[in-house]
Write an enzyme that holds these catalytic residues in place. Sequence first.
Site, mmCIF file in Angstrom:
data_model
loop_
_atom_site.group_PDB
_atom_site.id
_atom_site.type_symbol
_atom_site.label_atom_id
_atom_site.label_comp_id
_atom_site.label_asym_id
_atom_site.label_seq_id
_atom_site.Cartn_x
_atom_site.Cartn_y
_atom_site.Cartn_z
ATOM 1 N NE ARG A 103 -3.917 0.693 1.894
ATOM 2 C CZ ARG A 103 -5.141 0.877 2.383
ATOM 3 N NH1 ARG A 103 -5.340 1.722 3.391
ATOM 4 N NH2 ARG A 103 -6.172 0.238 1.889
ATOM 5 C CG HIS A 130 -8.513 0.022 -2.854
ATOM 6 N ND1 HIS A 130 -7.728 -1.044 -2.433
ATOM 7 C CD2 HIS A 130 -9.202 0.437 -1.753
ATOM 8 C CE1 HIS A 130 -7.934 -1.249 -1.139
ATOM 9 N NE2 HIS A 130 -8.818 -0.373 -0.701
ATOM 10 C CD GLN A 133 -13.188 -1.867 -0.438
ATOM 11 O OE1 GLN A 133 -12.389 -1.758 0.473
ATOM 12 N NE2 GLN A 133 -14.410 -2.356 -0.249
ATOM 13 C CG ASP A 222 -13.602 6.431 -1.551
ATOM 14 O OD1 ASP A 222 -13.607 6.345 -0.302
ATOM 15 O OD2 ASP A 222 -12.568 6.288 -2.239
ATOM 16 C CB CYS A 262 -14.280 1.262 -0.098
ATOM 17 S SG CYS A 262 -13.523 2.901 -0.065
ATOM 18 N NE ARG A 290 -10.689 -5.222 0.818
ATOM 19 C CZ ARG A 290 -9.877 -4.204 1.138
ATOM 20 N NH1 ARG A 290 -10.383 -3.083 1.624
ATOM 21 N NH2 ARG A 290 -8.569 -4.275 0.900
HETATM 22 N N1 NVA Z 1 -10.013 6.700 -1.920
HETATM 23 C C1 NVA Z 1 -9.657 6.354 -0.564
HETATM 24 C C2 NVA Z 1 -9.922 4.913 -0.299
HETATM 25 C C3 NVA Z 1 -9.638 4.480 1.105
HETATM 26 C C4 NVA Z 1 -9.844 3.008 1.304
HETATM 27 C C5 NVA Z 1 -8.208 6.696 -0.313
HETATM 28 O O1 NVA Z 1 -7.373 6.433 -1.186
HETATM 29 O O2 NVA Z 1 -7.897 7.230 0.757
HETATM 30 N N1 CP Z 2 -11.383 0.163 2.421
HETATM 31 C C1 CP Z 2 -10.107 0.087 2.817
HETATM 32 O O1 CP Z 2 -9.192 -0.214 2.056
HETATM 33 O O2 CP Z 2 -9.936 0.344 4.145
HETATM 34 P P1 CP Z 2 -8.557 0.560 4.902
HETATM 35 O O3 CP Z 2 -7.984 1.870 4.423
HETATM 36 O O4 CP Z 2 -8.933 0.597 6.356
HETATM 37 O O5 CP Z 2 -7.624 -0.572 4.586
#
Ligand code: NVA
Ligand code: CP
Length: 304
Positions: A103, A130, A133, A222, A262, A290
């Site tokens: 990540r 992502h 997800q 989101d 998500c 998930r």
């Molecule tokens: N679009 C959000 C998703 C978090 C799971 C981000 O990248 O922060």
């Molecule tokens: N939805 C998701 O990826 O959550 P986290 O940022 O908590 O991993």
Amino acid sequence: MKRDFLTLWDVSAAEIFFLIDQGIRLKQDWAAGLLKPVLQQKTLGLLFTKPSTRTRVSFEAAMHRLGGSCTFLNIQHTQLSRGEPLEDTARVLSRYLDALVVRTYDHQDVVTLARHAAIPVINGLTDLAHPCQVLSDLMTVVEKKKRLEDQVVAWVGDGNNMAHSWINASARLGFRLNISCPEGYWPSARVLERARREGIADIGLYENPAEAVRDATVINTDVWASMGQEHEAEKRRSVFRPFQVNAALLAKAPRDAIVMHCLPAHRGEEITAEVLEGPQSVVFDQAENRLHAQAALLQWLLAS
Ligand code: NVA
Ligand code: CP
């Protein structure tokens, strides 16, 4: 040959359907106490530079349930933070681990790690995509609505990493995707163009969110400011206000549309508490899935 999972382009439509079916089966097996420890002696690394609740814990729990183990690496606590190249890190971690979830911000960093790793690399979220997800979200849609091909999915809000993965899913599977974003916050033109060029995507772009949800069976949103965009949050709050998923917007959609997010959610911003906690919301089933979808992904990448 090892397989990576960096975007949904890395899997075919048939493989996506297989992973969804496997996720549903593993969920049933877990509930019945029938899950087999097929990943004994396997170790999954998690290399994270952004915060996470769901992605980290669901991968760790999935690995544990399948008999394997995990090692979590905060990038700031690795030698990457002192300049060790990604290429060397990938080669070294490949000697210890069986797969790696990453990540981070720049998607190219995950591409570089995957190119130099001898083990499968899984994108646990980048600024671009992502896929884990959306893979589990597709499983949730199948559970709630049966046939994916018949769905009309609306994306309302920011044209971000999640929107991109929904575009990739539409490109692979061909369901209708209605996207509604404020001017200046549309998904990447390159992501849209590839979906139209190489996929079977059926994508519509709408300035008015009410039009995007009119036929929707699935409504998705989101956060307005993703991780790394915190400094833009205030400006985004005013720009995105007309794109809030609230009772008035839901009233424009079919009554049996499900609402997805998500998580983490900001109640009162992209979605109201009333909708998030309401009868059409499936957000906590989504979060649970998930675990099951990623158990299927791990089993597919590692056990075969
Ligand atoms: N679009 C959000 C998703 C978090 C799971 C981000 O990248 O922060
Ligand atoms: N939805 C998701 O990826 O959550 P986290 O940022 O908590 O991993």
